[in-house]
Write an enzyme that holds these catalytic residues in place. Sequence first.
Site, PDB file in Angstrom:
ATOM      1  CG  ASP A 234      -2.017   0.973   0.934  1.00 22.80           C
ATOM      2  OD1 ASP A 234      -2.032   1.933  -0.225  1.00 22.80           O
ATOM      3  OD2 ASP A 234      -3.081   0.988   1.702  1.00 22.80           O
TER       4      ASP A 234
HETATM    5  C1  BGC Z   1      -4.859   3.590  -0.036  1.00 19.34           C
HETATM    6  C2  BGC Z   1      -5.049   2.500  -1.124  1.00 19.34           C
HETATM    7  C3  BGC Z   1      -4.693   3.344  -2.569  1.00 19.34           C
HETATM    8  C4  BGC Z   1      -3.268   3.977  -2.278  1.00 19.34           C
HETATM    9  C5  BGC Z   1      -3.256   4.633  -3.728  1.00 19.34           C
HETATM   10  C6  BGC Z   1      -3.373   4.239  -0.349  1.00 19.34           C
HETATM   11  O1  BGC Z   1      -3.599   5.275   0.609  1.00 19.34           O
HETATM   12  O2  BGC Z   1      -4.735   2.849   1.133  1.00 19.34           O
HETATM   13  O3  BGC Z   1      -6.367   2.016  -1.029  1.00 19.34           O
HETATM   14  O4  BGC Z   1      -4.974   2.408  -3.531  1.00 19.34           O
HETATM   15  O5  BGC Z   1      -3.238   4.889  -1.575  1.00 19.34           O
HETATM   16  O6  BGC Z   1      -3.791   5.757  -3.891  1.00 19.34           O
END
Ligand code: BGC
Length: 769
Positions: A234
């Site tokens: 993530d």
């Molecule tokens: C979120 C993800 C997301 C990623 C990219 C993160 O903060 O938890 O779900 O895909 O950012 O935007």
Amino acid sequence: MSEQSKDYKARAQELVSRMTLEEKALLLSGNGPWTTHKIERLGIPSIFMTDGPHGLRKALGQSVAESVPATCFPTASALASTWNTDLIRQVGAALARECQAHDVQILLGPGINMKRSPLGGRNFEYFSEDPVLAGQLAAAYIQGAQGEGVGTSLKHFAVNNQEFERMVSSSNLDERTLREIYLPAFEIAVTQAQPWSVMCAYNKVNGVYASENHLLLEDILRDEWGFQGFVVSDWGAVHDRAKGVMAGLNLEMPGSGDVNRKKIIAAVNAGQLPVSRLDDVVTSLLSVILKAAESRRTGARFDVEQHHALARQVAGEGIILLKNDDNILPLDAGRKKKLALIGAFAKDPRYQGAGSSQVNPTRISNAYDELLAIMGGSERFGYASGYDAEGVTTAQLIEEAREQARNADVAIIFAGLPDSHESEGFDRSSLDIPEGHHRLIDAVSQVQPNTVVVLMNGSAITMPWVGRVKAILEGWLTGQAGGGAIADILTGRVNPSAKLAETFPLRVEDTPTSTEFPGLNQQAHYGEGVFIGYRYYDKKNITPLFPFGFGLSYTTFAYSELTLSAASIKDTERLTVQLKVRNEGKVAGKEIVQLYVREDKPAVSRPDKELKAFTKVALEPGEEKTVSFTLNSRDFAYYNAALHRWSVNPGRFDILVGGSSRSLPLRKHVLVETAQVPVPVLTRHSTVKEFKNHPKGKAFYSRLASVIMGEAPGEQSTVKRSPQEEKARKKAEMSTLVFVNDMPAYKLIAFSQGKFTEQMLNDILAQVQ
Ligand code: BGC
């Protein structure tokens, strides 16, 4: 594995054999926020990945504040309420077509974490509180997208169920809860649909960061489930990069420049990270990069109108009719009633959540305009805004709303959660909608008996006014075409066919995690174990506001003729379940048929029942269809933590079928026999009762039990007693047995004062192995 994927793997292996250590480290960290590095020397292309999950959010520049126009589909709560895998597959395919048109190779979604608490800040982005429902919908979404040559990134793996301290918190849970509740949705999606990528979560699981968790990323995801793709962190979830590589984390996102690249190189040079390990991790990433790059459809376009129409169709199938007294809905368009549309959401809807999933829609429809378009006659429509952007009302706004309501035949109030109440990044602090919305509903329903409430919110809410309004539609965050979909449902152009994929509790105090959520000091204790959602409300016999699986229609359905393919099966065999469902009303409709399994005498504390299968059936008026489900051993199994595997406890299982978790009119049972009954190992610490219940140990039970009665083992008392003395003896024996049953076997040595010896115990133990 397909021939093609074998080919990508072989090509990746060959490239890896020619890569330098620096190039390998380079590939394992992104190039900026959304892309992988290109390595021109070897012809390795770069790929682009972006959010997801219910629309494409491709940033126009460096900032994500502006993104390309894309169809904003309903968010996951609404998608899940359709219970329609075919439709979700179409959504996946449409999302992928938009990705192709914008040269995006991987869409960051779907999000399938369990809704452990209705307060979870990202619940609007997740499907359900039930792993089977979430897993099957996710598999359909992935198949739809990947069928169009765009990869998905299944997220957030794993046990990511809150926003509070999301980057540091440890989700602490026992093995059985992990296996039965928090992993199966991922397991179903991975084994059925092979997402090209899985995104590991920010949080720790039992003290180990998900991004460094070998058990999750390697042992379970790859070895057990056969995952072939790559794991991406993530955004910002990487801590110790070398540990991550060892654990099975392929790609770090966003890129960290040379910060973590240097760490990988240093770890290899120090002999802490074997090159063979690094090569494996690079190879699985590179295989997908090659496949993704070749799946590009240069010059692809998508049909904006068609996708908007699909978004409207999906929103219509996701809107739940929760209440409909006196069949006040659908509104009879022909009878020219006067309508008061109340609440700013009628014209300015809340249709998506905030955070990484926020889409720049190609257009937005609102219920006011759409109703007008369908029903005609603007003179019949009154409007009052009722509250401001924060949901705050005033005496004047209330008076205006009451005035409109008084002058109408029906008042339709639009209420729910404003943006500031629900977003990625924080959890909700209450289940209530703003006080201003409550007050508005109270005030309007006092002057207008025909009041309908249309809700816009991403997760469960309380409804203290439930008894004071005639009808309630849970619209969810309906996406850009939600206004049209709401109008379709209100006017009966579409018959509601959605059901709750999450329980609506009466009060926050009733929820399974009310004393724990969201944890403190970086620790979240999952003390409720496997009992989340309906599993909890069932077990505690708590009546929710609206139960899991519930939703009404403008018609009614009758269930009959449940048959099982056998009265008893071996756990290696399948069971076919058939039943009939009939549309008893005058309009066509769709029913979601749900099958739950209940174990009669479980070996561990199990939920009262669990969803194992479901399907959505379209029926014309009077039409009847046969529905068929197939169950296998996993549908009867529990996770046996002592043996670290799934076990079926032999015995009776009830098969329950119906249209809601609390309305299951069809019921039959099946006996399941197991070839291998898991036999516990008896030790000197096993209780006397455990000897009694053990296939070999039971032969020694009476001998052990008699020790405590002051008799030498095996000795029979020959003393003559009067009937009264015999009765007293029996009573004493009974309470002594209760005492002795829970005693560890070795204690008998001391209690018998040497009559029962260490040697005797060892002899017994030798014979029961
Ligand atoms: C979120 C993800 C997301 C990623 C990219 C993160 O903060 O938890 O779900 O895909 O950012 O935007």
